[in-house]
Write an enzyme that holds these catalytic residues in place. Structure first.
Site, PDB file in Angstrom:
ATOM      1  CB  SER A  28      -8.262  -0.012   5.868  1.00  0.00           C
ATOM      2  OG  SER A  28      -9.021   1.162   5.960  1.00  0.00           O
ATOM      3  CB  SER A  44      -8.034   2.970   3.092  1.00  0.00           C
ATOM      4  OG  SER A  44      -7.171   2.397   4.072  1.00  0.00           O
ATOM      5  CE  LYS A  72      -3.898   1.729   2.856  1.00  0.00           C
ATOM      6  NZ  LYS A  72      -4.702   1.403   4.057  1.00  0.00           N
TER       7      LYS A  72
END
Lengths: 462, 57
Positions: free
Chosen positions: A173, A149, A74
């Site tokens: 997330s 996310s 990420k």
């Protein structure tokens, strides 16, 4: 293929890490235009890492099961010399001078970083509909969100653009995108994995987590990432867990809690059907099913938001004053809301948080793990602000986080594993959580279920 | 109410943005007030916390 399938071939010299990296990049080049899962692709650097892995293995320096395995991180994990945007226009040119501990540990394990994955701006949201880098699309249906996310990490894995990926989980997330994209997602115990060099969202809620194609892979990655870190005060002193996953998927003697309250309310019918079937599978495997009540859990979902709002606003306070125009509308709205939470309410919410942890610890005297749906819905469409469940309209973000957020408050290890497809062919996730630092127990339960059900072997047709 | 609080705190949120977030703040507080409405004075806040160590007092 999974890490567990690739690693023996790499170790024995039957599979070249360079060839594996090249195959991964061929898939990235084919699918990135459709999915937009990555912000930065690191082809040259990754091929050099793969060549190094190949040299080491050929000369007898095999580092372990992640050696030569391609992964994505990420884009809020600091990577030395490589831009780390946190999905933000403000940080688009930020190049860290050091690696996050998680990145460093994976390098030591010989894993090959192929890309930095897309995320919701500042990791503050669940859609991954990023106004600065474009929406990440779900490989099961490109008109839908991957969840967030950490949506880029989950979508990339689901599409075969890496073999595992890193994410972070502040209010679901990792687990939400794992559920929406049909992959395994693990949020370990708070403090289990160092957060050093991970761009923060909520200091008392942030967890580093990861995505994999199987629970066995998730266990291998955890062993590489976990452990104390002098650079992170919140990192626990516990050594990395040794997770022994038996080949025989039996669960005799395991007590599985199924909440009679809250977690099975307001679910899409296909989700409830799949999760009830999963509970039946646990029973078939020899587990004892015990109905439990998680007292006042709804309060903790609300209080989780009350804690996150000012923590996130504190992280972004100076940007809120000076760069408002450069922050996306949905994130700006949340950051503004965080300015209205009084310190007294924040501290009282932190007091009640301890009550939740005590409640869960009492439950874990009765049962080994608790299973629930991960999300009450499957992936909504891009731009869809509300969902209909049982004739009631609900905000999509609140619905997606409804069953996961309280477990960030509790800090307990939580796994999401695929447990079915809805009538539209979209993945459904099963959430399994256990006592703090009992990742091994949670992973054993998930592994047995996965072996018996086979849902993790389904791949999107893309 | 949020406009008054915003002014009292010296926040610089544009009026249209304040109007847009007011329903969310109303909804949050209706749930949060209920969740916080009890005597918590004997419990330390868990600003740093270790879930594995949390036991009955």
């Amino acid at each position: 293929m999974t890490i567990s399938e690739l690693a023996p071939q790499i170790r024995e010299g039957k599979l070249s890490p360079v060839e594996l990296a090249r195959e991964t990049f061929a898939r990235i080049h084919r699918l990135q235009p459709a999915l937009n899962a990555y912000i930065t692709v690191l082809e040259e650097q990754a091929l050099e890492q793969a060549r190094q892995a190949e040299r080491e293995i050929r000369t007898g320096h095999y580092r372990g099961p992640l050696h030569g395995i391609p992964y994505a991180a990420k884009d809020l994990f600091y990577t030395k010399g490589v831009a780390t945007t946190a999905g933000s226009k403000i940080l688009k040119d930020f190049v860290p001078g050091y690696d996050a501990t998680a990145i460093e540990r994976l390098r030591e394990a010989g894993a090959v970083l192929v890309a930095k994955a897309g995320l919701h701006e500042f990791a503050y949201g669940i859609t991954n509909n990023n106004p600065h880098f474009g929406p990440v699309r779900n490989p099961w249906d490109q008109a839908r969100i991957p969840g967030g996310s950490s949506g880029g990490s989950a979508a990339a894995l689901a599409a075969g653009m890496c073999t595992f990926s890193l994410g972070s989980d502040t209010g679901g997330s990792v687990r939400i995108p794992a559920s929406f994209c049909g992959v395994v997602g693990l949020k370990p115990t708070f403090g289990r994995i160092s957060r050093y060099g991970v761009f923060p969202l909520g200091h008392t809620l942030d967890h580093v987590g990861h995505f994999a194609w199987s629970v066995a892979d998730a266990a291998l990655i955890l062993e590489a990432l976990a452990g104390p870190d002098p650079n992170d005060d919140s990192a626990a002193a516990e050594p990395p867990p040794k997770v022994d996953l038996p080949a025989d998927p039996k669960l005799s003697g395991l007590r599985v809690g199924v909440p009679g309250n809250y977690f099975f309310e307001r679910l899409e019918p296909d989700v409830e059907k799949a999760v009830r079937a999963a509970v039946g599978k646990f029973r078939d495997l020899g587990a004892e099913i015990v109905e439990v009540e998680v007292a006042e859990i709804e309060d903790f979902t609300v209080l989780g938001r009350l804690i996150l709002l000012p923590e996130a606003t504190s992280v972004h306070r100076s940007r809120l004053k000076t760069r408002r125009a450069d922050i996306g509308a949905d994130v700006l709205a949340l950051l503004d809301q965080g300015q209205f939470v009084p310190a007294t309410d924040y501290l009282d919410a932190q007091r009640r948080r301890r009550e939740l942890i005590r409640t869960l610890n009492r439950l874990f005297d009765q049962v080994n793990v608790i299973v629930t749906p991960t999300t009450p819905i499957t992936a909504p469409k891009i731009g869809q602000g509300t969902v209909e469940i049982g004739g009631r309209t609900e905000d999509a973000r609140l619905a997606a986080t409804r069953l996961v957020r309280a477990l960030n408050m509790a800090g307990v290890p939580t796994l999401s594993v695929p447990c079915g497809l809805d009538s539209r062919g979209l993945p459904i996730g099963l959430q399994i959580f256990g006592r703090a630092f009992d990742e091994a127990g949670v992973l054993r339960a998930g592994h047995a279920y996965e072996q018996a059900s086979g849902w993790n072997r389904r791949r999107p047709q893309i | 109410m949020w406009k008054t609080i915003s002014q009292a705190m010296g926040l610089t949120i544009p009026p249209e943005q304040l109007e847009a977030i007011s329903p969310a703040l109303d909804a949050l507080w209706s749930g949060a007030r209920r969740a916080l409405d009890r005597d918590l004075s004997t419990v330390d806040p868990a600003v740093t916390f270790r879930p594995e160590l949390e036991v009955e007092p």
